[in-house]
Motif scaffolding. Structure first.
Motif, PDB file in Angstrom:
ATOM      1  N   ARG A  31       0.818  -1.210   0.000  1.00 19.57           N
ATOM      2  CA  ARG A  31       0.000   0.000   0.000  1.00 19.57           C
ATOM      3  C   ARG A  31       0.852   1.260   0.000  1.00 19.57           C
ATOM      4  O   ARG A  31       0.326   2.360  -0.056  1.00 19.57           O
ATOM      5  N   GLY A  32       2.149   1.131   0.122  1.00 15.38           N
ATOM      6  CA  GLY A  32       3.040   2.284   0.092  1.00 15.38           C
ATOM      7  C   GLY A  32       3.009   3.112   1.357  1.00 15.38           C
ATOM      8  O   GLY A  32       3.153   4.325   1.307  1.00 15.38           O
ATOM      9  N   VAL A  33       2.837   2.475   2.523  1.00 14.29           N
ATOM     10  CA  VAL A  33       2.754   3.196   3.791  1.00 14.29           C
ATOM     11  C   VAL A  33       3.847   2.699   4.730  1.00 14.29           C
ATOM     12  O   VAL A  33       4.016   1.502   4.927  1.00 14.29           O
ATOM     13  N   ILE A  34       4.601   3.637   5.322  1.00 19.80           N
ATOM     14  CA  ILE A  34       5.645   3.316   6.295  1.00 19.80           C
ATOM     15  C   ILE A  34       5.432   4.217   7.508  1.00 19.80           C
ATOM     16  O   ILE A  34       5.248   5.419   7.358  1.00 19.80           O
ATOM     17  N   GLU A  35       5.452   3.640   8.695  1.00 16.70           N
ATOM     18  CA  GLU A  35       5.450   4.428   9.922  1.00 16.70           C
ATOM     19  C   GLU A  35       6.836   4.316  10.532  1.00 16.70           C
ATOM     20  O   GLU A  35       7.321   3.215  10.787  1.00 16.70           O
ATOM     21  N   VAL A  36       7.514   5.445  10.723  1.00 15.41           N
ATOM     22  CA  VAL A  36       8.877   5.438  11.257  1.00 15.41           C
ATOM     23  C   VAL A  36       8.957   6.344  12.476  1.00 15.41           C
ATOM     24  O   VAL A  36       8.213   7.312  12.599  1.00 15.41           O
ATOM     25  N   TRP A  37       9.862   6.011  13.363  1.00 15.40           N
ATOM     26  CA  TRP A  37      10.150   6.816  14.545  1.00 15.40           C
ATOM     27  C   TRP A  37      11.610   7.210  14.529  1.00 15.40           C
ATOM     28  O   TRP A  37      12.465   6.449  14.103  1.00 15.40           O
ATOM     29  N   GLN A  38      11.871   8.400  15.011  1.00 13.75           N
ATOM     30  CA  GLN A  38      13.247   8.863  15.193  1.00 13.75           C
ATOM     31  C   GLN A  38      13.451   9.049  16.694  1.00 13.75           C
ATOM     32  O   GLN A  38      12.694   9.761  17.348  1.00 13.75           O
ATOM     33  N   PHE A  39      14.470   8.373  17.226  1.00 12.80           N
ATOM     34  CA  PHE A  39      14.724   8.410  18.664  1.00 12.80           C
ATOM     35  C   PHE A  39      15.857   9.383  18.969  1.00 12.80           C
ATOM     36  O   PHE A  39      16.793   9.518  18.199  1.00 12.80           O
ATOM     37  N   ASP A  40      15.751  10.038  20.130  1.00 10.13           N
ATOM     38  CA  ASP A  40      16.863  10.870  20.576  1.00 10.13           C
ATOM     39  C   ASP A  40      17.849   9.998  21.359  1.00 10.13           C
ATOM     40  O   ASP A  40      17.649   8.803  21.514  1.00 10.13           O
ATOM     41  N   SER A  42      18.497   9.723  24.462  1.00  9.61           N
ATOM     42  CA  SER A  42      18.017   9.139  25.712  1.00  9.61           C
ATOM     43  C   SER A  42      17.105   7.941  25.469  1.00  9.61           C
ATOM     44  O   SER A  42      16.731   7.250  26.409  1.00  9.61           O
ATOM     45  N   GLY A  43      16.721   7.697  24.207  1.00 13.16           N
ATOM     46  CA  GLY A  43      15.871   6.563  23.895  1.00 13.16           C
ATOM     47  C   GLY A  43      14.400   6.906  23.845  1.00 13.16           C
ATOM     48  O   GLY A  43      13.568   6.058  23.577  1.00 13.16           O
ATOM     49  N   LYS A  44      14.058   8.153  24.122  1.00 13.82           N
ATOM     50  CA  LYS A  44      12.660   8.572  24.039  1.00 13.82           C
ATOM     51  C   LYS A  44      12.333   8.912  22.594  1.00 13.82           C
ATOM     52  O   LYS A  44      13.184   9.352  21.840  1.00 13.82           O
ATOM     53  N   VAL A  45      11.101   8.733  22.233  1.00  9.63           N
ATOM     54  CA  VAL A  45      10.682   9.059  20.878  1.00  9.63           C
ATOM     55  C   VAL A  45      10.644  10.566  20.734  1.00  9.63           C
ATOM     56  O   VAL A  45      10.021  11.264  21.523  1.00  9.63           O
ATOM     57  N   SER A  46      11.343  11.078  19.746  1.00  5.88           N
ATOM     58  CA  SER A  46      11.333  12.516  19.544  1.00  5.88           C
ATOM     59  C   SER A  46      10.454  12.911  18.355  1.00  5.88           C
ATOM     60  O   SER A  46       9.912  14.002  18.348  1.00  5.88           O
TER      61      SER A  46
END
Length: 61
Positions: A31-40, A42-46
């Motif tokens: 479907r052409g969908v990606i969910e990505v996270w970038q972490f700082d 400290s390991g918290k999601v930024s």
């Protein structure tokens, strides 16, 4: 010139994001969908991104 399908381009984008230290949470390449996270550091999601690869209608030749 090579024409890429939406699933192929989604996989290429996901590989590039991994080289830039983005974590893929969910991926639906068909479907052409990606969910990505970038972490700082400290390991918290930024930041969280939902990326959609889509095919827009081209201009007439």
């Amino acid at each position: 010139m090579k024409l890429y399908s939406i699933p192929s381009l989604t996989e290429l984008l996901q590989e590039l994001l991994h080289t830039k230290n983005f974590a893929t949470v969910r991926s639906n390449t068909n479907r052409g969908v990606i969910e990505v996270w970038q972490f700082d550091t400290s390991g918290k999601v930024s930041q969280r991104f939902l990326i959609r690869v889509d095919n827009a209608p081209g201009e007439p030749l």
